[in-house]
Structure formats: structure tokens, C-alpha cells
Scaffold this active site. Structure first.
Site, mmCIF file in Angstrom:
data_model
loop_
_atom_site.group_PDB
_atom_site.id
_atom_site.type_symbol
_atom_site.label_atom_id
_atom_site.label_comp_id
_atom_site.label_asym_id
_atom_site.label_seq_id
_atom_site.Cartn_x
_atom_site.Cartn_y
_atom_site.Cartn_z
ATOM 1 N N CYS A 14 0.044 1.135 6.971
ATOM 2 C CA CYS A 14 -0.543 1.391 5.657
ATOM 3 C C CYS A 14 -1.867 2.140 5.756
ATOM 4 C CB CYS A 14 -0.730 0.075 4.913
ATOM 5 S SG CYS A 14 0.849 -0.739 4.571
ATOM 6 N N GLU A 60 0.831 -1.208 0.000
ATOM 7 C CA GLU A 60 0.000 0.000 0.000
ATOM 8 C C GLU A 60 0.865 1.257 0.000
ATOM 9 O OE1 GLU A 60 -2.179 -3.269 2.271
ATOM 10 O OE2 GLU A 60 -0.131 -2.520 2.131
ATOM 11 N N CYS A 104 -2.279 -2.891 7.293
ATOM 12 C CA CYS A 104 -1.786 -2.837 8.666
ATOM 13 C C CYS A 104 -1.895 -1.390 9.155
ATOM 14 C CB CYS A 104 -0.341 -3.326 8.712
ATOM 15 S SG CYS A 104 0.838 -2.161 7.997
#
Length: 156
Positions: A86, A55, A83
Site C-alpha cells: 500500500c 488503501e 503495508c
């Protein structure tokens, strides 16, 4: 016009191809006005960069491609639930939406500890295994004062 499902399939395909190339099982696309702006795959081990998540790689590439730090009007499609790193990068990029396929539990099954970071962020910092502490020095606010007095600054 592509659907969310079609864009997600492409992100998943990027992730599978990245595994075949020796990378991690994550892929992402930034799309604006039904046009892919940039893509990214997990390059953590390839680049020796713990921030080179799919990302983040896609967001960086999209910003370069569009010549801006704001991705307002764009959507991030990710093969897996972003996560905290990101997700926060997407918020800072001002993305309109984030859409993902697999979730943190799927990632955990494959040996990735995304869920542990989500859980950690919900706990008191005093209990964290890695201390995060403040040590206020006299000049701590100086960068912000400099920012506020700079009339030519670019807000973000």
C-alpha cells in the site's frame, strides 16, 4: 476545514464498519482540497484478491473518480500504517502525504503480518523464503525499447 485527526477518525470508522460487515479491520480515505475523493476498505477475503487492501481500493477509486493516474495534491488517510504494498501504491500514485492511525505493531497484535514484510524487505533476497530471481532473456529490453520509440506515450 477538517484536520488530519478528523479524517483519520473517519478512516477508523470505515475499518470498524468493515469488520462488522465481515471484512478486514482496515479503512482508508483519499482527500484533496479538504474534500473526500474516495474511500476504501479491506476487501481481500470478500473479493478473493490479495491486493484489495483498503488503501489500494481507495487509490483505485480516487483515480477513477478524478480521471487520472496521479493523485498529486491528495492525502491518503489510513486506519493503520500502510503495508509495503500500500505504501508503494501511494508512492506510485504520487500522493502528497500518507497519514495513518494504528501502526504495524497494532496490526501484528491482531494477527496481521505487515511487520514481517517490512522486516523481510530489509534482508538480502537470497534469504527470502520465496525465491525472487532474474532470468535475462534476449528480448528482455524489447518492451522498454518499444516504450522509448512510442512518441505518443503518456509518461508516469
Amino acid at each position: 476545514m477538517n484536520t488530519d485527526e478528523e479524517w483519520l477518525r473517519q478512516a477508523v470508522e470505515l475499518a470498524v464498519e468493515n469488520v462488522a460487515a465481515g471484512g478486514g479491520p482496515f479503512g482508508a480515505l483519499v482527500v484533496r482540497d479538504d474534500v473526500p475523493v474516495a474511500s476504501g476498505v479491506n476487501r481481500v477475503t470478500r473479493d478473493l484478491d490479495p491486493t484489495a487492501h483498503a488503501e489500494v481500493v481507495a487509490i483505485r477509486a480516487a483515480c477513477r473518480a478524478l480521471g487520472t493516474f496521479s493523485l498529486a495534491g491528495a492525502t491518503l488517510y489510513s486506519s493503520c500504517e500502510p503495508c509495503p504494498l500500500c505504501l508503494t501504491a501511494g508512492l506510485w500514485a504520487r500522493l502528497d502525504r500518507v497519514v495513518y492511525a494504528a501502526d504495524r505493531h497494532d496490526a501484528e497484535r491482531a494477527g496481521f503480518d505487515d511487520r514481517e514484510f517490512y522486516d523481510l524487505l530489509e534482508t538480502d533476497r537470497e534469504t527470502w523464503p520465496n525465491p525472487v530471481t532474474v532470468l535475462r532473456v534476449v528480448s528482455a529490453a524489447d518492451p522498454f525499447d518499444a516504450w522509448l520509440s512510442n512518441t505518443g506515450r503518456t509518461p508516469y
